[in-house]
Design a protein around this motif. Structure first.
Motif, mmCIF file in Angstrom:
data_model
loop_
_atom_site.group_PDB
_atom_site.id
_atom_site.type_symbol
_atom_site.label_atom_id
_atom_site.label_comp_id
_atom_site.label_asym_id
_atom_site.label_seq_id
_atom_site.Cartn_x
_atom_site.Cartn_y
_atom_site.Cartn_z
ATOM 1 N N THR A 35 0.832 -1.223 0.000
ATOM 2 C CA THR A 35 0.000 0.000 0.000
ATOM 3 C C THR A 35 0.868 1.275 0.000
ATOM 4 N N GLN A 36 2.119 1.149 0.427
ATOM 5 C CA GLN A 36 3.000 2.331 0.435
ATOM 6 C C GLN A 36 3.978 2.310 -0.739
ATOM 7 N N ARG A 37 3.602 1.638 -1.819
ATOM 8 C CA ARG A 37 4.533 1.430 -2.944
ATOM 9 C C ARG A 37 4.979 2.725 -3.611
ATOM 10 N N GLY A 38 4.139 3.784 -3.518
ATOM 11 C CA GLY A 38 4.475 5.051 -4.181
ATOM 12 C C GLY A 38 5.848 5.565 -3.754
ATOM 13 N N LEU A 39 6.203 5.324 -2.488
ATOM 14 C CA LEU A 39 7.480 5.837 -1.965
ATOM 15 C C LEU A 39 8.678 5.125 -2.578
ATOM 16 N N LEU A 40 8.465 3.898 -3.087
ATOM 17 C CA LEU A 40 9.595 3.112 -3.594
ATOM 18 C C LEU A 40 10.165 3.663 -4.894
ATOM 19 N N GLY A 70 10.568 -4.886 -5.017
ATOM 20 C CA GLY A 70 9.522 -3.884 -4.778
ATOM 21 C C GLY A 70 8.745 -3.662 -6.056
ATOM 22 N N THR A 71 8.633 -2.404 -6.475
ATOM 23 C CA THR A 71 7.850 -2.083 -7.669
ATOM 24 C C THR A 71 8.707 -2.068 -8.923
ATOM 25 N N GLY A 72 9.991 -2.357 -8.793
ATOM 26 C CA GLY A 72 10.826 -2.540 -9.988
ATOM 27 C C GLY A 72 11.699 -1.364 -10.372
ATOM 28 N N LEU A 98 5.640 -8.549 -7.285
ATOM 29 C CA LEU A 98 6.056 -9.213 -8.536
ATOM 30 C C LEU A 98 5.095 -8.879 -9.674
ATOM 31 N N ASP A 99 3.787 -8.876 -9.377
ATOM 32 C CA ASP A 99 2.798 -8.525 -10.413
ATOM 33 C C ASP A 99 3.048 -7.109 -10.911
ATOM 34 N N HIS A 100 3.385 -6.234 -9.962
ATOM 35 C CA HIS A 100 3.630 -4.828 -10.312
ATOM 36 C C HIS A 100 4.826 -4.713 -11.270
ATOM 37 N N VAL A 101 5.918 -5.411 -10.938
ATOM 38 C CA VAL A 101 7.122 -5.372 -11.790
ATOM 39 C C VAL A 101 6.788 -5.937 -13.168
ATOM 40 N N THR A 102 6.090 -7.063 -13.195
ATOM 41 C CA THR A 102 5.769 -7.726 -14.459
ATOM 42 C C THR A 102 4.904 -6.820 -15.336
ATOM 43 N N ARG A 103 3.924 -6.169 -14.711
ATOM 44 C CA ARG A 103 3.041 -5.251 -15.450
ATOM 45 C C ARG A 103 3.832 -4.091 -16.068
ATOM 46 N N ARG A 104 4.700 -3.510 -15.236
ATOM 47 C CA ARG A 104 5.484 -2.365 -15.739
ATOM 48 C C ARG A 104 6.441 -2.805 -16.847
ATOM 49 N N THR A 112 12.514 -9.856 -20.708
ATOM 50 C CA THR A 112 13.586 -10.699 -20.156
ATOM 51 C C THR A 112 13.578 -10.748 -18.631
ATOM 52 N N ILE A 113 12.457 -10.359 -18.018
ATOM 53 C CA ILE A 113 12.362 -10.449 -16.548
ATOM 54 C C ILE A 113 11.502 -11.651 -16.187
ATOM 55 N N THR A 114 12.030 -12.518 -15.311
ATOM 56 C CA THR A 114 11.273 -13.668 -14.836
ATOM 57 C C THR A 114 11.015 -13.485 -13.341
ATOM 58 N N ALA A 115 9.750 -13.485 -12.957
ATOM 59 C CA ALA A 115 9.390 -13.250 -11.550
ATOM 60 C C ALA A 115 9.073 -14.568 -10.856
ATOM 61 N N THR A 116 9.637 -14.746 -9.660
ATOM 62 C CA THR A 116 9.382 -15.964 -8.872
ATOM 63 C C THR A 116 9.063 -15.570 -7.436
ATOM 64 N N GLU A 117 7.940 -16.066 -6.944
ATOM 65 C CA GLU A 117 7.589 -15.793 -5.542
ATOM 66 C C GLU A 117 8.394 -16.728 -4.650
ATOM 67 N N SER A 118 9.158 -16.145 -3.758
ATOM 68 C CA SER A 118 10.002 -16.985 -2.894
ATOM 69 C C SER A 118 10.509 -16.163 -1.717
ATOM 70 N N ASP A 119 10.821 -16.866 -0.646
ATOM 71 C CA ASP A 119 11.504 -16.250 0.486
ATOM 72 C C ASP A 119 12.997 -16.282 0.166
ATOM 73 N N ALA A 120 13.652 -15.147 0.313
ATOM 74 C CA ALA A 120 15.072 -15.055 -0.068
ATOM 75 C C ALA A 120 15.962 -15.930 0.806
ATOM 76 N N ARG A 121 15.421 -16.438 1.901
ATOM 77 C CA ARG A 121 16.255 -17.295 2.770
ATOM 78 C C ARG A 121 16.389 -18.709 2.222
#
Ligand SMILES: C[S@@+](CC[C@H](N)C(=O)[O-])C[C@H]1O[C@@H](n2cnc3c(N)ncnc32)[C@H](O)[C@@H]1O
Length: 216
Positions: A35-40, A70-72, A98-104, A112-121
């Motif tokens: 919801t605070q993505r505008g700041l990114l 974030g938003t890409g 991820l949806d936001h980055v993919t849309r943009r 050439t961007i592939t988005a994967t939902e995952s925990d970075a750990r």
């Protein structure tokens, strides 16, 4: 209630409020709210895209991983530099990001961007998959940053590079701490841009026996 008791109650409430605020400031590890993505999209001092280019040095044909896009802001800048054969993988724990980055990316014709939902750990990639990995204002937000660094070291090619950007907010990792965590994860420090309050730093896996010069 006497005047003394009332004062004590007020001080007690103020102290409890302060303790709760401090616990939130230092302890909260919730992912950055969508919801605070505008700041990114506001570039931070020393963490600009030009600064990232200087430290990361993306090249055509490379496969690069971004953690916590974030938003890409950085993804949409880095991906085109990898050319038609290169690829940028982005992983985030929040599907909305991820949806936001993919849309943009689609709006800009970037394929050439592939988005994967995952925990970075626990990164869902094999050993030595990437030429470079980077995270900007994401590492401090993730619980157990040492696990993220170990995972980054694991998925990096022996001559690969890791770039971490950190900024002075409530999740900030001071450079000295990052340096120690990176050492413990088998990553050695190469270069830093910016002061400890806002910096981009590059590391290389220690298993690359000879330091590999990063091309200009
Ligand atoms: C503050 S934002 C930074 C976004 C972008 N790098 C920038 O500088 O504008 C942090 C990002 O890290 C992601 N994140 C938080 N915890 C994560 C985790 N455990 N694994 C993967 N991504 C995570 C958040 O969802 C968010 O997209």
């Amino acid at each position: 209630m006497t005047v003394l008791t009332a004062r004590r109650t007020r001080w007690g409430l103020a102290a409890a409020g302060g303790a709760a605020a401090a616990a939130w400031w230092f302890g909260d590890r919730a992912p950055y709210p969508y919801t605070q993505r505008g700041l990114l999209d506001i570039p931070l001092p020393y963490l600009t895209c030009a600064g990232l280019d200087e430290v990361l040095r993306p090249r055509p044909g490379e496969r690069i991983l971004e953690i916590g896009p974030g938003t890409g802001l950085q993804s949409l800048h880095v991906a085109p530099q990898l050319g038609p054969v290169g690829r940028l993988d982005v992983v985030d724990i929040q599907p909305e990001m991820l949806d936001h980055v993919t849309r943009r990316a689609e709006e800009r014709g970037i394929t050439t961007i592939t988005a994967t939902e995952s925990d970075a750990r626990t990164l869902p990639f094999a050993e030595e998959t990437f030429d470079a990995v980077y995270l900007v204002t994401a590492l401090g937000e993730i619980p157990e940053p040492e696990r993220v660094l170990s995972e980054a070291a694991r998925v990096l090619a022996p001559a690969g590079r890791l770039v971490v950007g950190e900024f002075f907010d409530r999740h900030w990792i001071p450079f000295g701490r990052l340096h120690r965590l990176a050492d413990a994860s088998g990553l050695h420090f190469e270069v830093r841009r910016g002061p400890t309050l806002a910096y981009l730093a590059r590391f290389q896996p220690c298993r690359s026996t000879h330091p590999v010069p990063v091309p200009a």
